[in-house]
Design a protein around this motif. Structure first.
Motif, PDB file in Angstrom:
ATOM      1  N   TYR A  58       0.810  -1.193  -0.081  1.00  0.00           N
ATOM      2  CA  TYR A  58       0.075   0.119   0.174  1.00  0.00           C
ATOM      3  C   TYR A  58       1.061   1.210  -0.163  1.00  0.00           C
ATOM      4  O   TYR A  58       1.990   1.233   0.692  1.00  0.00           O
ATOM      5  CB  TYR A  58      -0.874   0.101   1.304  1.00  0.00           C
ATOM      6  CG  TYR A  58      -1.929  -0.940   1.308  1.00  0.00           C
ATOM      7  CD1 TYR A  58      -3.031  -0.724   0.716  1.00  0.00           C
ATOM      8  CD2 TYR A  58      -1.760  -2.284   2.017  1.00  0.00           C
ATOM      9  CE1 TYR A  58      -4.287  -1.777   0.836  1.00  0.00           C
ATOM     10  CE2 TYR A  58      -2.635  -3.222   1.921  1.00  0.00           C
ATOM     11  CZ  TYR A  58      -3.877  -3.069   1.423  1.00  0.00           C
ATOM     12  OH  TYR A  58      -4.920  -4.034   1.439  1.00  0.00           O
ATOM     13  N   GLU A  59       0.303   2.257  -0.620  1.00  0.00           N
ATOM     14  CA  GLU A  59       0.985   3.674  -0.578  1.00  0.00           C
ATOM     15  C   GLU A  59       0.589   4.433   0.557  1.00  0.00           C
ATOM     16  O   GLU A  59      -1.127   4.483   0.431  1.00  0.00           O
ATOM     17  CB  GLU A  59       1.031   4.413  -1.993  1.00  0.00           C
ATOM     18  CG  GLU A  59       1.795   5.679  -1.786  1.00  0.00           C
ATOM     19  CD  GLU A  59       2.295   6.418  -2.912  1.00  0.00           C
ATOM     20  OE1 GLU A  59       1.812   5.877  -4.006  1.00  0.00           O
ATOM     21  OE2 GLU A  59       2.619   7.531  -2.826  1.00  0.00           O
ATOM     22  N   ALA A  60       0.831   4.736   1.379  1.00  0.00           N
ATOM     23  CA  ALA A  60       0.261   5.877   2.415  1.00  0.00           C
ATOM     24  C   ALA A  60       0.139   7.363   1.820  1.00  0.00           C
ATOM     25  O   ALA A  60       1.197   7.774   1.277  1.00  0.00           O
ATOM     26  CB  ALA A  60       1.196   5.835   3.782  1.00  0.00           C
ATOM     27  N   ILE A 116       5.810   5.102   1.791  1.00  0.00           N
ATOM     28  CA  ILE A 116       5.830   6.194   2.451  1.00  0.00           C
ATOM     29  C   ILE A 116       6.549   7.219   1.491  1.00  0.00           C
ATOM     30  O   ILE A 116       7.540   7.231   1.175  1.00  0.00           O
ATOM     31  CB  ILE A 116       6.049   6.105   3.748  1.00  0.00           C
ATOM     32  CG1 ILE A 116       5.306   5.056   4.736  1.00  0.00           C
ATOM     33  CG2 ILE A 116       5.714   7.441   4.783  1.00  0.00           C
ATOM     34  CD1 ILE A 116       6.020   4.408   5.588  1.00  0.00           C
ATOM     35  N   ASN A 117       5.756   8.377   1.337  1.00  0.00           N
ATOM     36  CA  ASN A 117       6.278   9.463   0.711  1.00  0.00           C
ATOM     37  C   ASN A 117       7.163  10.245   1.568  1.00  0.00           C
ATOM     38  O   ASN A 117       6.746  10.662   2.601  1.00  0.00           O
ATOM     39  CB  ASN A 117       5.491  10.367   0.107  1.00  0.00           C
ATOM     40  CG  ASN A 117       4.608   9.572  -1.071  1.00  0.00           C
ATOM     41  OD1 ASN A 117       5.093   9.517  -2.193  1.00  0.00           O
ATOM     42  ND2 ASN A 117       3.139   9.420  -0.825  1.00  0.00           N
ATOM     43  N   LEU A 118       8.475  10.618   1.249  1.00  0.00           N
ATOM     44  CA  LEU A 118       9.200  11.449   2.025  1.00  0.00           C
ATOM     45  C   LEU A 118       9.448  12.913   1.236  1.00  0.00           C
ATOM     46  O   LEU A 118       9.431  12.863   0.170  1.00  0.00           O
ATOM     47  CB  LEU A 118      10.695  10.917   2.143  1.00  0.00           C
ATOM     48  CG  LEU A 118      10.903   9.929   3.315  1.00  0.00           C
ATOM     49  CD1 LEU A 118      12.597   9.822   3.396  1.00  0.00           C
ATOM     50  CD2 LEU A 118      10.355  10.141   4.320  1.00  0.00           C
ATOM     51  N   LEU A 148      10.504   3.708   1.267  1.00  0.00           N
ATOM     52  CA  LEU A 148      10.507   5.167   1.201  1.00  0.00           C
ATOM     53  C   LEU A 148      10.494   5.534  -0.230  1.00  0.00           C
ATOM     54  O   LEU A 148      11.363   5.340  -1.062  1.00  0.00           O
ATOM     55  CB  LEU A 148      11.711   5.502   2.040  1.00  0.00           C
ATOM     56  CG  LEU A 148      11.581   5.364   3.571  1.00  0.00           C
ATOM     57  CD1 LEU A 148      12.995   6.015   4.134  1.00  0.00           C
ATOM     58  CD2 LEU A 148      10.360   5.704   4.201  1.00  0.00           C
ATOM     59  N   GLU A 149       9.735   6.483  -0.577  1.00  0.00           N
ATOM     60  CA  GLU A 149       9.290   7.043  -2.034  1.00  0.00           C
ATOM     61  C   GLU A 149       9.819   8.395  -1.784  1.00  0.00           C
ATOM     62  O   GLU A 149       9.776   9.492  -1.103  1.00  0.00           O
ATOM     63  CB  GLU A 149       7.972   7.298  -2.351  1.00  0.00           C
ATOM     64  CG  GLU A 149       7.243   5.758  -2.532  1.00  0.00           C
ATOM     65  CD  GLU A 149       6.085   5.888  -3.271  1.00  0.00           C
ATOM     66  OE1 GLU A 149       5.470   6.924  -3.532  1.00  0.00           O
ATOM     67  OE2 GLU A 149       5.170   4.758  -3.136  1.00  0.00           O
ATOM     68  N   LEU A 150      10.964   8.790  -2.656  1.00  0.00           N
ATOM     69  CA  LEU A 150      11.853   9.808  -3.071  1.00  0.00           C
ATOM     70  C   LEU A 150      11.497  10.305  -4.494  1.00  0.00           C
ATOM     71  O   LEU A 150      11.331   9.330  -5.254  1.00  0.00           O
ATOM     72  CB  LEU A 150      13.214   9.485  -2.813  1.00  0.00           C
ATOM     73  CG  LEU A 150      13.713   8.903  -1.537  1.00  0.00           C
ATOM     74  CD1 LEU A 150      15.105   8.628  -1.323  1.00  0.00           C
ATOM     75  CD2 LEU A 150      13.246   9.509  -0.275  1.00  0.00           C
ATOM     76  N   ILE A 178      11.883   5.152  -6.406  1.00  0.00           N
ATOM     77  CA  ILE A 178      11.940   6.670  -6.864  1.00  0.00           C
ATOM     78  C   ILE A 178      10.679   6.810  -7.564  1.00  0.00           C
ATOM     79  O   ILE A 178       9.967   6.017  -8.539  1.00  0.00           O
ATOM     80  CB  ILE A 178      12.982   6.665  -8.270  1.00  0.00           C
ATOM     81  CG1 ILE A 178      14.412   6.225  -7.677  1.00  0.00           C
ATOM     82  CG2 ILE A 178      12.943   7.911  -8.751  1.00  0.00           C
ATOM     83  CD1 ILE A 178      15.206   7.130  -6.673  1.00  0.00           C
ATOM     84  N   ASP A 179       9.860   7.727  -7.055  1.00  0.00           N
ATOM     85  CA  ASP A 179       8.463   8.166  -7.327  1.00  0.00           C
ATOM     86  C   ASP A 179       8.630   9.151  -8.646  1.00  0.00           C
ATOM     87  O   ASP A 179       9.414   9.951  -8.756  1.00  0.00           O
ATOM     88  CB  ASP A 179       8.003   8.816  -6.056  1.00  0.00           C
ATOM     89  CG  ASP A 179       6.450   9.218  -6.130  1.00  0.00           C
ATOM     90  OD1 ASP A 179       5.867   8.524  -6.892  1.00  0.00           O
ATOM     91  OD2 ASP A 179       5.871   9.539  -4.977  1.00  0.00           O
ATOM     92  N   ASP A 180       7.527   9.132  -9.237  1.00  0.00           N
ATOM     93  CA  ASP A 180       7.288  10.049 -10.571  1.00  0.00           C
ATOM     94  C   ASP A 180       8.354   9.996 -11.479  1.00  0.00           C
ATOM     95  O   ASP A 180       8.817  10.549 -11.958  1.00  0.00           O
ATOM     96  CB  ASP A 180       7.321  11.205  -9.968  1.00  0.00           C
ATOM     97  CG  ASP A 180       6.031  11.589  -8.780  1.00  0.00           C
ATOM     98  OD1 ASP A 180       5.199  10.844  -8.712  1.00  0.00           O
ATOM     99  OD2 ASP A 180       6.033  12.309  -7.953  1.00  0.00           O
ATOM    100  N   LEU A 199      11.381   1.421  -8.906  1.00  0.00           N
ATOM    101  CA  LEU A 199      11.021   2.850  -9.945  1.00  0.00           C
ATOM    102  C   LEU A 199       9.694   2.647  -9.936  1.00  0.00           C
ATOM    103  O   LEU A 199       8.856   1.807 -10.331  1.00  0.00           O
ATOM    104  CB  LEU A 199      11.795   2.629 -11.193  1.00  0.00           C
ATOM    105  CG  LEU A 199      13.284   2.541 -11.437  1.00  0.00           C
ATOM    106  CD1 LEU A 199      13.492   2.750 -13.039  1.00  0.00           C
ATOM    107  CD2 LEU A 199      13.958   3.752 -10.670  1.00  0.00           C
ATOM    108  N   LYS A 200       9.044   3.825  -9.744  1.00  0.00           N
ATOM    109  CA  LYS A 200       7.613   3.909  -9.886  1.00  0.00           C
ATOM    110  C   LYS A 200       7.331   5.121 -11.253  1.00  0.00           C
ATOM    111  O   LYS A 200       7.659   6.205 -11.237  1.00  0.00           O
ATOM    112  CB  LYS A 200       6.994   4.748  -8.500  1.00  0.00           C
ATOM    113  CG  LYS A 200       6.852   3.481  -7.483  1.00  0.00           C
ATOM    114  CD  LYS A 200       5.967   4.299  -6.482  1.00  0.00           C
ATOM    115  CE  LYS A 200       4.483   4.345  -6.712  1.00  0.00           C
ATOM    116  NZ  LYS A 200       3.559   4.948  -5.565  1.00  0.00           N
ATOM    117  N   ILE A 201       6.739   4.508 -12.210  1.00  0.00           N
ATOM    118  CA  ILE A 201       6.469   5.026 -13.465  1.00  0.00           C
ATOM    119  C   ILE A 201       5.438   6.081 -13.307  1.00  0.00           C
ATOM    120  O   ILE A 201       4.355   5.639 -12.788  1.00  0.00           O
ATOM    121  CB  ILE A 201       5.917   4.002 -14.587  1.00  0.00           C
ATOM    122  CG1 ILE A 201       7.148   2.802 -14.922  1.00  0.00           C
ATOM    123  CG2 ILE A 201       5.537   4.891 -15.804  1.00  0.00           C
ATOM    124  CD1 ILE A 201       6.495   1.856 -15.743  1.00  0.00           C
TER     125      ILE A 201
END
Ligand code: C2E
Ligand code: MG
Ligand code: MG
Ligand code: MG
Length: 286
Positions: A58-60, A116-118, A148-150, A178-180, A199-201
């Motif tokens: 899950y993404e918070a 979790i987004n940082l 952790l999403e950066l 790596i987000d976005d 990697l998150k596309i």
């Protein structure tokens, strides 16, 4: 005439600037109150294996339900929380909530990851590693389930410091995502130097599949590159079955998006499991 028009234009802009400044000030004040009065809730959006419909993680995602303004979207308040430094406290609260959530899932026999987004500020904070390490011990969450999403831009400023921070986070057992991906600095040459796992596309590449052939080429190229670098890949913003099938055909199986579910409150999980069951049946029979 020109002079009068010029003055009016200036007046118009200064009024707009004023309104924007007032809104910032309002949000800044309300953020402090909101933190104290528990107006925030963490929602969770599932990341699903599109082959099996199993929830992988899950993404918070932070939600703010303001007593008079209603729901204020993160894009509106995160930048202000970041600019004022309030993000550190808010972000720590999100981390705590997410760890507690993960532990509750464990008690139900579910070993899902939590992403979790940082924010940039949190990532740069020298106490991040010790905060996380204490939290892991206190809650008993298994660190390997924390992702952790950066974003790319957060890694680009001071590259050496970023690499050190990433190694310390990874030493705790945490994974880095790596987000976005693809929207920031083109970090292809750096990618190998950063110890990242996922990697998150970005949704902007996914949203016009299957109409936009350029986006399809880019998405396929990101997936292929991730595979070569032995990174996992997650697609965000998947809304249609066509998008999901395109991703499957190109070897990206973990997807997140409205096709499966919007971000939901924890009490809505039973409904999510029902929907995933129904989807399994309908996709098989179609
Ligand atoms: P993000 O990390 O890229 O999160 C994904 C965003 O896309 C979320 O927006 C999510 O609701 C939305 N989304 C997911 N699937 C779909 C889809 O199929 N279609 C569409 N149209 N949208 C989809 P949200 O929740 O509004 O969050 C926006 C951004 O705010 C996040 O982007 C993230 O950068 C930031 N954010 C949210 N929560 C936190 C937090 O706890 N800490 C920090 N630092 N940033 C956060
Ligand atoms: Mg994210
Ligand atoms: Mg994202
Ligand atoms: Mg995005």
């Amino acid at each position: 005439e020109a002079k009068a028009k010029g003055r009016n234009t200036f007046h118009f802009y200064s009024q707009e600037l004023n309104a924007a400044a007032n809104e910032r000030l309002f949000i800044e004040n309300e953020l402090r109150i909101g933190l104290k009065e528990k107006q925030f809730v963490v929602y969770y959006q599932p990341q699903v294996d599109s082959r099996t419909h199993q929830v992988i993680g899950y993404e918070a995602l932070l939600r703010w339900f303001h007593p008079t303004e209603g729901a204020i979207p993160p894009d509106k308040f995160i930048p202000i929380a970041e600019a004022t430094g309030l993000i550190v406290e808010l972000g720590e609260w999100v981390l705590q909530e997410s760890c507690d959530f993960a532990v509750r899932l464990t008690k139900q026999g579910l070993e899902n990851n939590i992403s979790i987004n940082l924010s940039a500020r949190q990532f740069k904070d020298s106490s991040l590693v010790s905060t996380l390490s204490k939290m892991i011990i206190r809650t008993g969450v298994s660190a390997k389930r924390l992702h952790l999403e950066l974003t790319e831009s957060m890694l680009m400023g001071n590259v050496e410091a970023a690499i050190t921070q990433l190694h310390e986070l990874k030493a705790l057992g945490i994974s880095i995502s790596i987000d976005d991906f693809g929207t920031g600095y083109s970090s292809l040459s750096y990618l190998k130097r950063f110890p990242v796992d996922i990697l998150k596309i970005d949704r902007s590449f996914v949203k016009d599949i299957p109409e936009d052939t350029n986006d399809m080429e880019i998405t396929a190229a990101i997936i292929a590159m991730a595979q070569k670098l032995k990174l996992d890949v997650v697609a965000e913003g998947v809304e249609t079955i066509e998008q999901m099938q395109f991703l499957q055909n190109n070897n990206c199986f973990i997807v997140q998006g409205y096709y499966f579910s919007k971000p939901i409150a924890e009490h809505e999980l039973p409904k999510l499991y029902e929907r995933l069951n129904e989807l399994s049946n309908s996709e098989v029979s179609s």
